[in-house]
Design a protein around this motif. Structure first.
Motif, PDB file in Angstrom:
ATOM      1  N   THR A  24       9.092  96.573  75.518  1.00 37.15           N
ATOM      2  CA  THR A  24       8.542  96.794  76.967  1.00 37.15           C
ATOM      3  C   THR A  24       7.213  97.623  76.707  1.00 37.15           C
ATOM      4  O   THR A  24       6.639  97.929  75.879  1.00 37.15           O
ATOM      5  CB  THR A  24       9.281  98.185  77.347  1.00 37.15           C
ATOM      6  N   GLU A  68      10.043  92.970  80.615  1.00 37.81           N
ATOM      7  CA  GLU A  68       9.189  93.144  81.985  1.00 37.81           C
ATOM      8  C   GLU A  68       8.437  91.585  81.803  1.00 37.81           C
ATOM      9  O   GLU A  68       8.786  91.135  80.629  1.00 37.81           O
ATOM     10  CB  GLU A  68       8.296  94.265  82.048  1.00 37.81           C
ATOM     11  N   SER A  99       8.403  94.579  86.746  1.00 35.62           N
ATOM     12  CA  SER A  99       9.026  95.647  85.795  1.00 35.62           C
ATOM     13  C   SER A  99      10.322  95.324  85.301  1.00 35.62           C
ATOM     14  O   SER A  99      11.066  94.755  86.004  1.00 35.62           O
ATOM     15  CB  SER A  99       8.748  97.168  86.156  1.00 35.62           C
ATOM     16  N   LYS A 100      11.033  96.326  84.093  1.00 36.53           N
ATOM     17  CA  LYS A 100      12.162  95.902  83.779  1.00 36.53           C
ATOM     18  C   LYS A 100      13.164  96.102  84.921  1.00 36.53           C
ATOM     19  O   LYS A 100      14.247  95.415  84.970  1.00 36.53           O
ATOM     20  CB  LYS A 100      12.320  96.709  82.498  1.00 36.53           C
ATOM     21  N   GLU A 101      12.990  97.292  85.712  1.00 32.35           N
ATOM     22  CA  GLU A 101      13.829  97.722  86.803  1.00 32.35           C
ATOM     23  C   GLU A 101      13.846  96.574  87.701  1.00 32.35           C
ATOM     24  O   GLU A 101      14.695  96.430  88.392  1.00 32.35           O
ATOM     25  CB  GLU A 101      13.346  98.999  87.246  1.00 32.35           C
ATOM     26  N   TYR A 102      12.594  96.308  88.117  1.00 28.32           N
ATOM     27  CA  TYR A 102      12.637  95.110  89.227  1.00 28.32           C
ATOM     28  C   TYR A 102      13.451  93.940  88.753  1.00 28.32           C
ATOM     29  O   TYR A 102      14.161  93.365  89.428  1.00 28.32           O
ATOM     30  CB  TYR A 102      11.164  94.691  89.428  1.00 28.32           C
ATOM     31  N   ASP A 104      16.146  93.545  86.243  1.00 28.46           N
ATOM     32  CA  ASP A 104      17.313  94.157  86.061  1.00 28.46           C
ATOM     33  C   ASP A 104      18.108  93.770  87.459  1.00 28.46           C
ATOM     34  O   ASP A 104      19.204  93.254  87.363  1.00 28.46           O
ATOM     35  CB  ASP A 104      17.634  95.565  85.619  1.00 28.46           C
ATOM     36  N   ASN A 105      17.417  93.755  88.468  1.00 29.89           N
ATOM     37  CA  ASN A 105      17.910  93.536  89.954  1.00 29.89           C
ATOM     38  C   ASN A 105      18.216  92.123  90.184  1.00 29.89           C
ATOM     39  O   ASN A 105      18.610  91.918  91.252  1.00 29.89           O
ATOM     40  CB  ASN A 105      17.518  94.547  91.127  1.00 29.89           C
TER      41      ASN A 105
END
Length: 159
Positions: A24, A68, A99-102, A104-105
């Motif tokens: 990351t 990411e 991003s990782k969160e973006y 992941d979805n």
């Protein structure tokens, strides 16, 4: 430039692959790399978007070794010296930090679709230079047609 096209040959799209083995990084890390110099830092490999177009997010993550994804469009020139190719003077960089969160979805989607969604979400709020690059991406990688891209842009502007 040819009439009736948004696809500007001078615009190139890349995915950053860091060579530091960290999974990351922050957007600040990537921005510092691209703002530090007009040439490509040694600890980064640029992967032409054509080489990853159509791959799912999980495949991209495995390929570049990060959670990411940092995509950017830019103007640049390349030179040849003693049979070696060098990319110099990267200019007008339009970064897309996923991003990782973006991601992941969106892990079951392809990278081109994720970039398309991102660009559509940010199109109206972007400056003219960024919009021009987004239109190039839409036509080159998604619509394959000036008229379809023009229709897309009109719909985005009406929202």
């Amino acid at each position: 430039m040819k009439e009736n096209t948004f696809d500007v040959p001078a615009y190139k799209f890349f995915v950053f692959k860091t060579n530091d083995s960290l999974r990351t990084h922050s957007i600040f890390y990537y921005n510092s790399l691209i703002s530090a110099s007009t040439s490509i830092p040694r600890d980064v490999t640029l992967i032409p978007f054509e080489n990853v177009d159509g791959l799912e997010i999980s495949e991209i993550r495995d390929l570049i070794g990060t959670d990411e994804v940092f995509v950017f469009g830019s103007l640049y020139y390349e030179r040849w010296s003693n049979g070696n190719r060098y990319i110099d003077n990267i200019a007008n960089i339009k970064p897309i930090y996923l991003s990782k969160e973006y991601l992941d979805n969106r892990k079951d989607k392809t990278i081109d679709k994720v970039c398309e969604e991102y660009m559509e979400e940010h199109y109206v709020d972007s400056n003219d230079s960024t919009r021009r690059m987004y239109r190039c991406f839409f036509e080159r990688y998604q619509d394959k047609n000036y008229e379809k891209t023009l229709d897309r842009v009109r719909k985005l502007m009406r929202k």
